[in-house]
Design a protein around this motif. Structure first.
Motif, PDB file in Angstrom:
ATOM      1  N   ASP A 101       0.840  -1.202   0.000  1.00  0.00           N
ATOM      2  CA  ASP A 101       0.000   0.000   0.000  1.00  0.00           C
ATOM      3  C   ASP A 101       0.875   1.251   0.000  1.00  0.00           C
ATOM      4  N   ASP A 103       0.423   3.965   1.748  1.00  0.00           N
ATOM      5  CA  ASP A 103       0.361   4.817   2.933  1.00  0.00           C
ATOM      6  C   ASP A 103       1.343   4.444   4.042  1.00  0.00           C
ATOM      7  N   GLN A 105       1.510   1.870   5.772  1.00  0.00           N
ATOM      8  CA  GLN A 105       0.982   1.019   6.848  1.00  0.00           C
ATOM      9  C   GLN A 105       1.689  -0.328   6.805  1.00  0.00           C
ATOM     10  N   ARG A 204       1.438  -3.546  11.833  1.00  0.00           N
ATOM     11  CA  ARG A 204       0.843  -2.598  10.917  1.00  0.00           C
ATOM     12  C   ARG A 204       0.899  -1.220  11.548  1.00  0.00           C
ATOM     13  N   ARG A 207      -1.376   4.965   9.401  1.00  0.00           N
ATOM     14  CA  ARG A 207      -1.211   5.630   8.122  1.00  0.00           C
ATOM     15  C   ARG A 207      -0.232   6.794   8.271  1.00  0.00           C
TER      16      ARG A 207
HETATM   17 MG    MG Z   1      -4.115   2.027   4.580  1.00  0.00          MG
END
Ligand code: MG
Ligand code: UDP
Length: 342
Positions: A101, A103, A105, A204, A207
């Protein structure tokens, strides 16, 4: 449809779907590039601009100008995360492809470990989220329920708590590209194709900037796609209800008749009417359920999934191949995969 590709094939591709991510892109590119460089293999980064309406297109153009290893696929509109990933897979040319992704994360720093596992012979290395910092309790809880629920319904087990952050060997990428279905629930599809899969746990992160691009509506769509494209269980609900209603009506009728015959105390006429309505309703639902079963089968056929994939061949030129563009020789595939000292 594939673009003509320039230059030698990179060994590793990173595919990054982006939808309105201008706030994070420079930092994402910096950390991703640093992590890929550390591996010491040739690489490309394929950014898929999923119809962004902010400064994402301009930033991607600049990033490409400053580093030719950065490539951009721009979609004509916002098609959604899963389709953006599919497009990225179509354009990536590496012997291994990492989905990540935009962002941050998913920490890019985990990629070298994924590549090391790939070199050891694993075909899919998926990240499993250990904890989800900075996400709402609602999202964490719904995600948790969703994965457990879909696993009960679906025929293929989908790894719990894994997102789309994963490394795929070229043959897995080709397998996914050979699946023509329109509802693309990538996580389920990756499980469905099989091959040698292994997980790497990671934390994780919150963001890095910007807001989640998954609105509640998009999350619901995503969940529906996941359930409907991996199970026909919802179609069976009608059959179950129908059987239950008919059984109840028959049971009620027999009991009432039994009591009437035994001591002459017959049920009021409206009681019989209720039972007949219940019986007819049940029969109707049952017929709907039968229709549903046929529909379910047609639906399965309509997906036109290939019947099998080849994991490996011996005595042929290509280890596995799909399109001329991504075709690897045995040598290219083996040498890219071997000799990486994590
Ligand atoms: Mg995300
Ligand atoms: N994304 C996309 N198209 C969309 C929605 C999201 O390409 O329509 C991308 C987004 O830019 C990000 C990734 O998919 O790189 C995951 O989205 P997001 O972080 O918003 O989802 P969350 O992590 O909140 O589930």
């Amino acid at each position: 449809m594939r673009l003509a590709s320039f230059g030698p094939k990179p060994e590793i591709s990173a595919v990054v779907p982006c939808f309105n991510e201008d706030a994070v892109l420079p930092e994402t590119t910096r950390r991703l590039t640093a992590s890929l460089e550390q591996i010491g293999r040739s690489f490309e980064i394929v950014f898929v601009d999923d119809g962004s309406r902010d400064n994402t297109p301009r930033i991607l153009t600049e990033l490409h100008a400053s580093d030719p290893r950065i490539r951009v696929v721009r979609l004509s509109r916002n098609f959604g995360h899963q389709v953006a990933i599919s497009a990225g897979l179509e354009y990536a040319r590496g012997a291994a492809v990492v989905l990540i992704d935009a962002d941050l994360q998913d920490p890019p720093e985990v990629i070298p470990e994924m590549v090391a596992l790939w070199s050891q012979g694993h075909d899919v290395v998926y990240g499993t989220r250990q904890n989800r910092d900075g996400e709402t309790a609602f999202k964490t809880l719904t995600a948790k329920w969703f994965y457990r629920f879909i696993n009960r319904l679906s025929d293929v087990p989908i790894p719990l708590d894994s997102g789309d952050f994963r490394l795929l060997d070229r043959k897995v990428v080709d397998a996914l590209l050979a699946m023509p279905e329109r509802d693309r629930f990538m996580r389920g599809m990756v499980s469905w194709v099989g091959f040698q899969q292994v997980s790497v746990p990671y934390d994780r992160a919150p963001r890095h900037a910007g807001d989640s691009k998954y609105t509640l509506f998009k999350m619901a769509r995503f969940a529906t796609d996941g359930i409907l494209s991996f199970s026909i269980a919802p179609l069976r609900i009608a059959t179950l209800l129908g059987v239950a209603a008919s059984a109840l009506a028959l049971l009620g009728g027999l009991t009432a008749a039994g009591i009437g015959l035994a001591n002459g105390r017959w049920m009021a006429p409206w009681g019989w009417v209720v039972l007949v309505v219940l019986l007819l309703g049940g029969a109707q639902l049952l017929c709907l359920g039968i229709l549903g079963e046929y529909l379910g089968r047609t639906y399965g056929e309509n997906k036109r999934r290939p019947l099998y994939f080849v994991r490996e061949t011996l005595g042929f030129d290509e280890p596995f191949s799909r399109t001329a563009e991504s075709r690897l020789t045995h040598e290219e595939h083996r040498s890219a995969r071997a000799g990486f000292e994590g």
